[in-house]
Write a protein that holds these residues in place. Sequence first.
Motif, PDB file in Angstrom:
ATOM      1  N   ARG A  18       3.050   5.864   6.676  1.00 39.36           N
ATOM      2  CA  ARG A  18       3.041   4.452   7.075  1.00 39.36           C
ATOM      3  C   ARG A  18       4.478   3.912   7.021  1.00 39.36           C
ATOM      4  O   ARG A  18       4.971   3.543   5.966  1.00 39.36           O
ATOM      5  CB  ARG A  18       2.130   3.667   6.137  1.00 39.36           C
ATOM      6  CG  ARG A  18       0.705   4.185   6.118  1.00 39.36           C
ATOM      7  CD  ARG A  18      -0.179   3.440   5.135  1.00 39.36           C
ATOM      8  NE  ARG A  18      -0.188   2.027   5.457  1.00 39.36           N
ATOM      9  CZ  ARG A  18       0.326   1.072   4.654  1.00 39.36           C
ATOM     10  NH1 ARG A  18       0.869   1.368   3.498  1.00 39.36           N
ATOM     11  NH2 ARG A  18       0.282  -0.187   5.028  1.00 39.36           N
ATOM     12  N   TRP A  23      -0.655  10.982   6.843  1.00 43.80           N
ATOM     13  CA  TRP A  23      -0.393   9.724   7.541  1.00 43.80           C
ATOM     14  C   TRP A  23       0.760   9.016   6.843  1.00 43.80           C
ATOM     15  O   TRP A  23       0.624   8.570   5.712  1.00 43.80           O
ATOM     16  CB  TRP A  23      -1.649   8.857   7.514  1.00 43.80           C
ATOM     17  CG  TRP A  23      -1.647   7.772   8.537  1.00 43.80           C
ATOM     18  CD1 TRP A  23      -0.977   6.582   8.468  1.00 43.80           C
ATOM     19  CD2 TRP A  23      -2.357   7.766   9.766  1.00 43.80           C
ATOM     20  NE1 TRP A  23      -1.222   5.846   9.600  1.00 43.80           N
ATOM     21  CE2 TRP A  23      -2.067   6.548  10.411  1.00 43.80           C
ATOM     22  CE3 TRP A  23      -3.204   8.684  10.394  1.00 43.80           C
ATOM     23  CZ2 TRP A  23      -2.613   6.216  11.643  1.00 43.80           C
ATOM     24  CZ3 TRP A  23      -3.739   8.350  11.627  1.00 43.80           C
ATOM     25  CH2 TRP A  23      -3.440   7.128  12.245  1.00 43.80           C
ATOM     26  N   ASP A  37      -5.467  13.694   3.848  1.00 46.36           N
ATOM     27  CA  ASP A  37      -6.839  14.145   3.680  1.00 46.36           C
ATOM     28  C   ASP A  37      -6.986  15.450   4.445  1.00 46.36           C
ATOM     29  O   ASP A  37      -6.288  15.691   5.431  1.00 46.36           O
ATOM     30  CB  ASP A  37      -7.815  13.094   4.216  1.00 46.36           C
ATOM     31  CG  ASP A  37      -9.234  13.288   3.715  1.00 46.36           C
ATOM     32  OD1 ASP A  37      -9.497  14.248   2.951  1.00 46.36           O
ATOM     33  OD2 ASP A  37     -10.096  12.478   4.096  1.00 46.36           O
ATOM     34  N   HIS A  67      -5.122   1.302   2.701  1.00 41.40           N
ATOM     35  CA  HIS A  67      -6.013   1.376   1.541  1.00 41.40           C
ATOM     36  C   HIS A  67      -6.163   2.783   0.986  1.00 41.40           C
ATOM     37  O   HIS A  67      -7.213   3.152   0.474  1.00 41.40           O
ATOM     38  CB  HIS A  67      -7.383   0.798   1.892  1.00 41.40           C
ATOM     39  CG  HIS A  67      -7.296  -0.616   2.366  1.00 41.40           C
ATOM     40  ND1 HIS A  67      -6.880  -1.648   1.562  1.00 41.40           N
ATOM     41  CD2 HIS A  67      -7.533  -1.163   3.579  1.00 41.40           C
ATOM     42  CE1 HIS A  67      -6.874  -2.771   2.250  1.00 41.40           C
ATOM     43  NE2 HIS A  67      -7.265  -2.505   3.476  1.00 41.40           N
ATOM     44  N   ASN A  68      -5.128   3.586   1.085  1.00 40.48           N
ATOM     45  CA  ASN A  68      -5.104   4.926   0.506  1.00 40.48           C
ATOM     46  C   ASN A  68      -6.085   5.885   1.177  1.00 40.48           C
ATOM     47  O   ASN A  68      -6.547   6.837   0.572  1.00 40.48           O
ATOM     48  CB  ASN A  68      -5.339   4.876  -1.004  1.00 40.48           C
ATOM     49  CG  ASN A  68      -4.646   6.029  -1.704  1.00 40.48           C
ATOM     50  OD1 ASN A  68      -3.704   6.596  -1.185  1.00 40.48           O
ATOM     51  ND2 ASN A  68      -5.127   6.372  -2.867  1.00 40.48           N
ATOM     52  N   GLU A  69      -6.435   5.625   2.436  1.00 40.16           N
ATOM     53  CA  GLU A  69      -7.275   6.515   3.233  1.00 40.16           C
ATOM     54  C   GLU A  69      -6.726   6.543   4.651  1.00 40.16           C
ATOM     55  O   GLU A  69      -6.188   5.555   5.128  1.00 40.16           O
ATOM     56  CB  GLU A  69      -8.711   5.995   3.319  1.00 40.16           C
ATOM     57  CG  GLU A  69      -9.513   6.076   2.060  1.00 40.16           C
ATOM     58  CD  GLU A  69     -10.943   5.626   2.313  1.00 40.16           C
ATOM     59  OE1 GLU A  69     -11.848   6.444   2.122  1.00 40.16           O
ATOM     60  OE2 GLU A  69     -11.125   4.457   2.713  1.00 40.16           O
ATOM     61  N   ILE A  70      -6.905   7.683   5.302  1.00 46.08           N
ATOM     62  CA  ILE A  70      -6.526   7.721   6.709  1.00 46.08           C
ATOM     63  C   ILE A  70      -7.534   6.883   7.489  1.00 46.08           C
ATOM     64  O   ILE A  70      -8.646   6.650   7.010  1.00 46.08           O
ATOM     65  CB  ILE A  70      -6.442   9.173   7.240  1.00 46.08           C
ATOM     66  CG1 ILE A  70      -7.799   9.856   7.193  1.00 46.08           C
ATOM     67  CG2 ILE A  70      -5.383   9.960   6.485  1.00 46.08           C
ATOM     68  CD1 ILE A  70      -7.826  11.189   7.910  1.00 46.08           C
ATOM     69  N   ARG A 120     -11.044  10.618  10.323  1.00 44.26           N
ATOM     70  CA  ARG A 120     -11.662  11.301   9.176  1.00 44.26           C
ATOM     71  C   ARG A 120     -12.530  12.492   9.546  1.00 44.26           C
ATOM     72  O   ARG A 120     -12.596  13.457   8.797  1.00 44.26           O
ATOM     73  CB  ARG A 120     -12.464  10.307   8.338  1.00 44.26           C
ATOM     74  CG  ARG A 120     -11.550   9.399   7.561  1.00 44.26           C
ATOM     75  CD  ARG A 120     -12.304   8.527   6.586  1.00 44.26           C
ATOM     76  NE  ARG A 120     -11.475   7.342   6.363  1.00 44.26           N
ATOM     77  CZ  ARG A 120     -11.926   6.118   6.317  1.00 44.26           C
ATOM     78  NH1 ARG A 120     -13.214   5.874   6.420  1.00 44.26           N
ATOM     79  NH2 ARG A 120     -11.097   5.120   6.137  1.00 44.26           N
ATOM     80  N   ALA A 158      -3.786   2.422   7.700  1.00 42.51           N
ATOM     81  CA  ALA A 158      -4.173   3.156   6.496  1.00 42.51           C
ATOM     82  C   ALA A 158      -3.607   2.537   5.220  1.00 42.51           C
ATOM     83  O   ALA A 158      -3.125   3.235   4.343  1.00 42.51           O
ATOM     84  CB  ALA A 158      -3.765   4.626   6.603  1.00 42.51           C
ATOM     85  N   VAL A 179      -0.539   8.788   2.999  1.00 39.74           N
ATOM     86  CA  VAL A 179      -1.895   9.162   2.593  1.00 39.74           C
ATOM     87  C   VAL A 179      -2.239  10.464   3.307  1.00 39.74           C
ATOM     88  O   VAL A 179      -1.729  10.736   4.392  1.00 39.74           O
ATOM     89  CB  VAL A 179      -2.940   8.067   2.896  1.00 39.74           C
ATOM     90  CG1 VAL A 179      -2.705   6.841   2.053  1.00 39.74           C
ATOM     91  CG2 VAL A 179      -2.963   7.698   4.358  1.00 39.74           C
ATOM     92  N   GLY A 181       0.822  -1.203   0.000  1.00 38.33           N
ATOM     93  CA  GLY A 181       0.000   0.000   0.000  1.00 38.33           C
ATOM     94  C   GLY A 181       0.855   1.251   0.000  1.00 38.33           C
ATOM     95  O   GLY A 181       2.085   1.191  -0.028  1.00 38.33           O
ATOM     96  N   PRO A 182       0.208   2.410   0.046  1.00 39.04           N
ATOM     97  CA  PRO A 182       0.933   3.676  -0.057  1.00 39.04           C
ATOM     98  C   PRO A 182       1.774   3.976   1.178  1.00 39.04           C
ATOM     99  O   PRO A 182       1.417   3.589   2.288  1.00 39.04           O
ATOM    100  CB  PRO A 182      -0.188   4.703  -0.213  1.00 39.04           C
ATOM    101  CG  PRO A 182      -1.358   4.082   0.468  1.00 39.04           C
ATOM    102  CD  PRO A 182      -1.235   2.599   0.229  1.00 39.04           C
TER     103      PRO A 182
END
Length: 160
Positions: free
Chosen positions: A57, A55, A18, A37-40, A45, A35, A16, A12-13
């Motif tokens: 990782r 974020w 937001d 899956h490309n979301e915090i 949120r 995180a 990320v 994963g990334p």
Amino acid sequence: MREFDEPSRTSGPGVVADGPAGAPTVLVIDPAGEAPHNEIPATWRNLTDRLRIVWLRVPAAPTWQSTVDKVLTMHRDDVKPVLDVVTSGPIAADVLDLVRRHEDLVRSVLLVDPEVEVHDEFARVVVRSSDSPDDRIPPPLPLGHPDVVFGVVEELDRLG
């Protein structure tokens, strides 16, 4: 102390983000690698209406120290940057060392279950769990845990 070397955490990334550009920024340096899956994490949120959450990782970013330097340096030209850093456990000492090189940019370092004593004026422990048999989650508490979010928000509000 928990181990964070599961293969799923390294995929994963590496970073990320937001939240609105130009808003106060919280840089979360996560040794556990939540995180993926490309979301915090969902627990963070609802803060993105007023904060920029970045974020990082660590398991997915092998050169995470240079990434932290890069993210912090990106704020060098901000008129009045408001930048807070959150991290935990085994990397707290490394993060404190990195932030010392950017003290003029970082308002605070908020720590969860640090494995070091904290003496820097800009660093605060916001959550400390116990390693008792009653604890369902061994230290360090995951940075996506609601108690961590509560402790961070409480300290950010206190800092003003």
